[in-house]
Design a protein around this motif. Structure first.
Motif, PDB file in Angstrom:
ATOM      1  N   PHE A  54     -61.930 -62.268  57.427  1.00 39.88           N
ATOM      2  CA  PHE A  54     -63.291 -62.389  56.884  1.00 39.88           C
ATOM      3  C   PHE A  54     -63.840 -61.013  56.524  1.00 39.88           C
ATOM      4  N   ALA A  55     -63.652 -60.041  57.424  1.00 39.37           N
ATOM      5  CA  ALA A  55     -64.143 -58.683  57.178  1.00 39.37           C
ATOM      6  C   ALA A  55     -63.468 -58.058  55.976  1.00 39.37           C
ATOM      7  N   ARG A  56     -62.179 -58.299  55.838  1.00 36.67           N
ATOM      8  CA  ARG A  56     -61.447 -57.694  54.725  1.00 36.67           C
ATOM      9  C   ARG A  56     -61.916 -58.270  53.389  1.00 36.67           C
ATOM     10  N   VAL A  57     -62.196 -59.569  53.356  1.00 42.52           N
ATOM     11  CA  VAL A  57     -62.702 -60.182  52.129  1.00 42.52           C
ATOM     12  C   VAL A  57     -64.115 -59.684  51.832  1.00 42.52           C
ATOM     13  N   LEU A  58     -64.919 -59.548  52.874  1.00 39.48           N
ATOM     14  CA  LEU A  58     -66.309 -59.146  52.683  1.00 39.48           C
ATOM     15  C   LEU A  58     -66.428 -57.691  52.261  1.00 39.48           C
ATOM     16  N   ALA A  59     -65.772 -56.786  52.974  1.00 43.32           N
ATOM     17  CA  ALA A  59     -65.920 -55.352  52.664  1.00 43.32           C
ATOM     18  C   ALA A  59     -64.751 -54.563  53.218  1.00 43.32           C
ATOM     19  N   GLY A  60     -63.529 -54.985  52.869  1.00 39.17           N
ATOM     20  CA  GLY A  60     -62.360 -54.321  53.407  1.00 39.17           C
ATOM     21  C   GLY A  60     -61.668 -53.391  52.447  1.00 39.17           C
ATOM     22  N   GLY A  61     -62.162 -53.232  51.258  1.00 39.23           N
ATOM     23  CA  GLY A  61     -61.522 -52.363  50.286  1.00 39.23           C
ATOM     24  C   GLY A  61     -62.231 -52.448  48.952  1.00 39.23           C
ATOM     25  N   LYS A  62     -61.659 -51.784  47.951  1.00 41.14           N
ATOM     26  CA  LYS A  62     -62.301 -51.719  46.637  1.00 41.14           C
ATOM     27  C   LYS A  62     -62.567 -53.088  46.041  1.00 41.14           C
ATOM     28  N   SER A  63     -61.656 -54.029  46.246  1.00 41.77           N
ATOM     29  CA  SER A  63     -61.785 -55.329  45.603  1.00 41.77           C
ATOM     30  C   SER A  63     -62.554 -56.329  46.451  1.00 41.77           C
ATOM     31  N   SER A  64     -63.112 -55.902  47.575  1.00 43.77           N
ATOM     32  CA  SER A  64     -63.878 -56.807  48.422  1.00 43.77           C
ATOM     33  C   SER A  64     -65.235 -57.105  47.789  1.00 43.77           C
ATOM     34  N   ARG A  65     -65.876 -58.128  48.316  1.00 46.29           N
ATOM     35  CA  ARG A  65     -67.116 -58.608  47.690  1.00 46.29           C
ATOM     36  C   ARG A  65     -68.239 -57.576  47.726  1.00 46.29           C
ATOM     37  N   LEU A  66     -68.473 -56.982  48.887  1.00 46.92           N
ATOM     38  CA  LEU A  66     -69.566 -56.016  48.966  1.00 46.92           C
ATOM     39  C   LEU A  66     -69.262 -54.754  48.182  1.00 46.92           C
ATOM     40  N   SER A  67     -68.000 -54.354  48.139  1.00 43.76           N
ATOM     41  CA  SER A  67     -67.651 -53.188  47.336  1.00 43.76           C
ATOM     42  C   SER A  67     -67.888 -53.465  45.851  1.00 43.76           C
ATOM     43  N   LYS A  68     -67.471 -54.634  45.381  1.00 43.62           N
ATOM     44  CA  LYS A  68     -67.722 -54.988  43.983  1.00 43.62           C
ATOM     45  C   LYS A  68     -69.211 -54.958  43.671  1.00 43.62           C
ATOM     46  N   ARG A  69     -69.992 -55.537  44.559  1.00 42.36           N
ATOM     47  CA  ARG A  69     -71.423 -55.677  44.295  1.00 42.36           C
ATOM     48  C   ARG A  69     -72.182 -54.365  44.458  1.00 42.36           C
ATOM     49  N   LEU A  70     -71.990 -53.696  45.580  1.00 42.00           N
ATOM     50  CA  LEU A  70     -72.825 -52.544  45.905  1.00 42.00           C
ATOM     51  C   LEU A  70     -72.295 -51.226  45.348  1.00 42.00           C
ATOM     52  N   VAL A  71     -70.959 -51.097  45.257  1.00 36.75           N
ATOM     53  CA  VAL A  71     -70.382 -49.849  44.770  1.00 36.75           C
ATOM     54  C   VAL A  71     -70.175 -49.900  43.262  1.00 36.75           C
ATOM     55  N   HIS A  72     -69.615 -50.988  42.768  1.00 34.84           N
ATOM     56  CA  HIS A  72     -69.254 -51.062  41.348  1.00 34.84           C
ATOM     57  C   HIS A  72     -70.385 -51.590  40.469  1.00 34.84           C
ATOM     58  N   ASP A  73     -70.946 -52.735  40.829  1.00 32.66           N
ATOM     59  CA  ASP A  73     -71.917 -53.371  39.931  1.00 32.66           C
ATOM     60  C   ASP A  73     -73.301 -52.734  40.036  1.00 32.66           C
ATOM     61  N   ASP A  74     -73.922 -52.841  41.191  1.00 33.72           N
ATOM     62  CA  ASP A  74     -75.286 -52.332  41.352  1.00 33.72           C
ATOM     63  C   ASP A  74     -75.343 -50.835  41.656  1.00 33.72           C
ATOM     64  N   GLN A  75     -74.241 -50.281  42.120  1.00 30.30           N
ATOM     65  CA  GLN A  75     -74.120 -48.851  42.416  1.00 30.30           C
ATOM     66  C   GLN A  75     -75.280 -48.340  43.276  1.00 30.30           C
ATOM     67  N   LEU A  76     -75.481 -49.055  44.369  1.00 30.76           N
ATOM     68  CA  LEU A  76     -76.553 -48.702  45.303  1.00 30.76           C
ATOM     69  C   LEU A  76     -76.030 -47.928  46.515  1.00 30.76           C
ATOM     70  N   VAL A  77     -74.720 -47.982  46.764  1.00 22.03           N
ATOM     71  CA  VAL A  77     -74.160 -47.287  47.922  1.00 22.03           C
ATOM     72  C   VAL A  77     -72.960 -46.466  47.472  1.00 22.03           C
TER      73      VAL A  77
END
Length: 948
Positions: free
Chosen positions: A300-323
């Motif tokens: 679950f953790a790996r899917v949520l934020a375990g690497g570049k292709s994880s959900r939170l990374s896509k959203r916060l790092v790539h798309d919204d660029q907030l973190v």
């Protein structure tokens, strides 16, 4: 010697927490199974012994786990388990002095000890012929320790531990885990206090308290001994019985009850620290170690934020660029575990918005569960990490560690099989269900936000008198066996040692001109390779520091037909690790591939090196993260010194004057264009001038067609960069001292630096030997003075990395801040006395360091990565294939006279001192030393005008 907080355990033992040799169904994962066969026996005194045979190297990993940690400390005695870990390195009744000494004499590797909330362990890899010595030493401190612990020893190690505590707190965000322990677990819970304990309790520890602690917990019936490597069951049984069989059992101590202490509501708190950006920590208390839900939560953790292709990374790092970064992980512990999400918010960013998005994506995953593709990628990644981790016999996360951890926590040495079975059988529904069971409705979490501001020390909880404790009687179920070991004769030292074995290197040349070097290693089904190019950080234009590192860092941000996220998805699906970096004098692209996915992994690797996309959106995103990293370097004392020292020593305009971190400056990175990156790539990554080093489970006949298919037609896109001459630098005529303010610091980080001749110098090995005596080893002079004798520091040492031009030699010591002046004086005296010949290296010192450097070699090449590193170093410096043998022979033939002549290179008058600490506390005592002109610098290395 390390202390692990519960939340840090997963980082240190990642292989051991997500491990297994269970062979999953073929469709469930692509990682191959790697087994750890074992045999076991139990001595009459209760010592459990696990034996794993692995003959790949003439070494044996010795790993002892005691089932005692900070969870077992009573109120008023926090930090005892970790303090005792240190005391057990200070000699025993029949081997007084440093525990390390005989191990250094036989070339031990991977020697350390660690403590966490649940256990204490000690481990070392020794040459096969030194196994008797290692078992004698481990058994002597298990059965014959108390007589060696006196008040000076207690005071010494108490001081070392307190400086370890200061060192941790002095780092950016360094108080977080102590604070979270108090918040997540109520008073009285075994995890409420930190493993390192409080200063008050450490100060209150008496000699009687310490001896009571030992008698209570350190009997053989509370320990597990794992022997792995060049060993078999019969030999293990004979030797372990001989050395451990006569040690009486202690009490059989009951373990605390499982107490997850799950929260029922969400809470939050905030703190400030001298950091450049806010960081969010959100944490839940979840199931204990060994529960299948822990492994499902890992997925679950790996899917949520375990690497570049994880959900939170896509959203916060790539798309919204907030973190700048986001991560989720599970830290498993005996009584209950933690699920943790951390996010580094962009400087000045909206913390509340980031928190809202984290919760939104979390709730979506809890509601929908992972997709089949996400689940399979996560599973393959965990299993591939497992395969790589157990290549090691000993050390953190190696085979011995896995077996010991499973035995201590579950009673089953092969509990890792259950872990991978759970991972293999996990479905989207079971992962979603586990998430909802522990992170869903009614399951409370705590959010801690660390914001920029003054560092406010966390107030220690009031000291309390511990409840009187009566030691239970030894467990009568256990008995001893007679031993004929003469303890008074001291440890049995070997008289012969295994020969150094380094794999043969096979060579070929690709159609593109690249030279190929192959070293076969068939221990695990993994192939590693590194494409070595000649241009590195020193080739950066003077106004573009960081260009090489920034460019290489962007190679895996999309290549060929795949954008950044698609590239990361593909790598994770293959179980491949890829990356690129620039060193001082060269650059490299790295691949670690599962053998069964080798061709597809090399195809992705070729895209990364040959066809990076350098899309502007990725450049801008990574630029923001990169600059945030530079700002973090400026608040980290060691990184700050690495940034500032080179320009002071080499001088402006020298190719080596840029920050040694390779990250450049905010201005230089901010000004880089896509054309700059593409131009550097085309000039520097020229296959006809490069060498591709391959190490692993392949042959030349197998690998050459793969390499030809993906690299054979690679032609350079630009003209070769001009050869970058590295000029020499005149020695400083007199010492200089530079101070950098770190308000609120509880330690001062002291560094003294000067230059040595290049690595190609004929006397380079002599300089390395001279450095070993002053600061190149735990038993070297600087550490034995500042840590062991004075206990002002957790550790001091010195060294110089290799380079084509002048080598930067640095001596370092983080010390408690009220001892800054005295510590500088001691470091200067040690260097002066050594270099001047006032206190030359003795024959014993030279022989001891020769043994450290040569007898450790048979164990130094346990992994393919270590072989790869040596070969790539030989390529960089133009060394012959048999360099490791030549250097070994040179060291063995070296005399004290040669070492002392080489020590003259450490001129105390040429030293440049950089001291980072709270200026209000360090400036006056340093100026009073009058060792050179004192200048105050800012974090960019620029002089700070004196206050009017």
């Amino acid at each position: 010697m390390n202390v692990f907080r519960p939340a840090a355990l997963a980082l240190a033992l990642v292989g051991a927490l997500g491990v297994g040799s269970y062979t999953p169904p073929a469709q469930a994962a692509t990682a191959p199974a790697v087994n750890i066969p074992y045999e076991s026996f139990t001595l009459p005194n209760g010592l459990r012994v696990i034996v794993h045979t692995d003959r790949k190297a003439p070494i044996v990993a010795v790993n002892v786990w005691y089932h005692v940690g900070s969870k077992d400390e009573p109120a008023g005695r926090t930090g005892f388990a970790h303090l005792f870990e240190h005391l057990m390195f200070n000699g025993s009744e029949n081997a007084p002095g440093e525990f390390f000494t005989p191990f250094k004499a036989v070339g031990a590797t991977d020697q350390n000890g660690t403590t966490n909330s649940d256990r204490t362990n000690y481990f070392e890899n020794v040459p096969t012929t030194a196994l008797d010595m290692a078992l004698w030493m481990e058994s002597d401190r298990m059965g014959h320790l108390l007589g060696a612990i006196d008040q000076p020893t207690l005071d010494e190690q108490r001081g070392v531990v307190q400086n370890e505590k200061r060192q941790g707190e002095n780092q950016p965000y360094g108080q977080v885990w102590d604070e979270l322990g108090r918040i997540m677990y109520p008073a009285g819970h075994p995890y409420h206090h930190s493993t390192i304990g409080s200063m008050n309790d450490l100060n209150a520890a008496s000699l009687d308290d310490v001896k009571t602690w030992f008698k209570t917990w350190y009997g053989p019936n509370n320990a597990v001994l794992v022997l792995a490597g060049d060993i078999d069951l019969a030999t293990a049984r004979e030797k372990v019985t001989k050395y451990f069989g006569d040690i009486p059992a202690g009490p059989s101590m009951a373990q605390p009850a499982i107490n997850v202490a799950a929260h029922t509501s969400n809470t939050r708190s905030a703190m400030t620290d001298t950091v450049p950006q806010s960081r969010i920590y959100r944490i839940w208390n979840v199931a204990q170690y060994g529960q299948p839900d822990i492994d499902r939560l890992d997925l679950f953790a790996r899917v949520l934020a375990g690497g570049k292709s994880s959900r939170l990374s896509k959203r916060l790092v790539h798309d919204d660029q907030l973190v700048d970064s986001v991560r989720a992980m599970v830290s498993a512990s005996q009584l209950g575990s933690n699920f943790i999400i951390t996010a580094a918010v962009k400087q000045g960013g909206d913390v509340a918005r980031v928190e809202a998005i984290i919760d939104e994506e979390l709730q979506r995953l809890l509601r929908e569960g992972p997709s089949a593709e996400e689940l399979n990628r996560a599973r393959t990644g965990i299993e591939a990490d497992w395969v790589r981790g157990v290549e090691r016999i000993g050390g953190f996360g190696g085979k011995a560690d896995v077996l010991a951890e499973c035995t201590v926590y579950t009673g089953k040495p092969d509990c890792y099989r259950d872990v991978l079975k759970t991972l293999a059988e996990a479905s989207a529904d079971s992962v979603r269900a586990a998430g909802n069971s522990w992170l869903g409705a009614g399951k409370g979490s705590h959010t801690l936000v660390v914001n920029p501001g003054p560092r406010v020390p966390i107030a220690e909880e009031p000291a309390v008198a511990p409840t009187p404790f009566a030691i239970p009687k030894p467990d009568p179920r256990y008995t001893t066996v007679t031993s004929d070991v003469d303890r008074k004769a001291g440890p049995p030292m070997p008289t012969r040692f295994p020969d150094l074995i380094f794999p043969n290197q096979q060579r070929a040349t690709l159609s593109n001109g690249t030279k190929v070097i192959l070293a076969e290693r068939h221990d695990i089904p993994v192939v590693q390779m590194s494409y070595e190019f000649r241009a590195g950080q020193a080739a950066d234009p003077a106004n573009r520091p960081g260009l090489a590192s920034f460019t290489m860092g962007l190679l895996d941000e999309g290549a060929g037909d795949r954008d950044s996220l698609a590239f990361a998805d593909r790598a994770e699906a293959l179980g491949a690790n890829l990356g690129a970096s620039a060193g001082l004098d060269g650059s490299s692209g790295y691949l670690s591939a599962l053998k069964q996915n080798l061709d597809a992994s090399v195809a992705l690797y070729a895209d990364m090196l040959r066809r990076p996309r350098f899309e502007q959106a990725d450049i801008d995103r990574v630029r923001g993260q990169w600059i945030a990293g530079i700002r973090q370097e400026k608040v980290n004392p060691n990184a700050l010194t690495a940034r500032v020292m080179p320009q002071l020593v080499f001088g402006a305009g020298h190719p080596y004057a840029a920050p040694r971190t390779g990250s450049g400056t905010e201005a230089s990175i901010g000004g880089l264009s896509r054309a700059d990156l593409q131009g550097w790539h085309d000039r520097a990554l020229r296959p006809q001038d490069a060498t591709l080093v391959v190490v692993g489970d392949t042959t030349l006949a197998e690998i050459l067609p793969v390499l030809e298919r993906h690299f054979g037609d690679w032609k350079p896109a630009g003209d070769a960069a001009a050869a970058n001459a590295i000029p020499s630098v005149a020695a400083q005529p007199r010492p200089r001292v530079f101070l950098i303010d770190q308000p609120g610091a509880v330690q001062a980080n002291i560094t003294a630096a000067e230059l040595l001749p290049p690595s190609s110098d004929p006397k380079s090995t002599e300089y390395d030997m001279a450095n070993m005596v002053i600061g190149g080893d735990f038993t070297a002079r600087l550490n034995m003075n500042l840590r062991e004798a004075k206990h002002w520091s957790y550790g001091a040492g010195s060294g110089a990395g290799g380079s084509i031009g002048p080598r930067l030699w640095m001596a370092r010591a983080p010390v408690q801040i009220d001892k800054t002046g005295e510590a500088v004086a001691e470091m200067r005296r040690e260097i002066t006395d050594y270099a001047s010949g006032t206190r030359p290296a003795s024959a014993d010192e030279v022989e001891g360091m020769e043994r450290v450097l040569t007898l450790s070699l048979p164990g130094a090449y346990e992994t393919a990565r270590s072989v790869l590193g040596t070969i790539t170093s030989n390529v960089l410096f133009g060394r012959p294939d048999d360099y490791v043998f030549r250097r070994k022979a040179e060291i063995e033939a070296m005399t004290p006279a040669q070492v002392n002549a080489a020590a003259r290179v450490f001129s105390p008058n040429a030293l440049t001192w950089v001291i980072v600490g709270d200026l209000k506390q360090i400036e006056a005592p340093v100026r009073a030393l009058n060792i050179g002109e004192v200048t105050v610098l800012d974090a960019d290395g620029k002089p700070v005008p004196p206050k009017p």
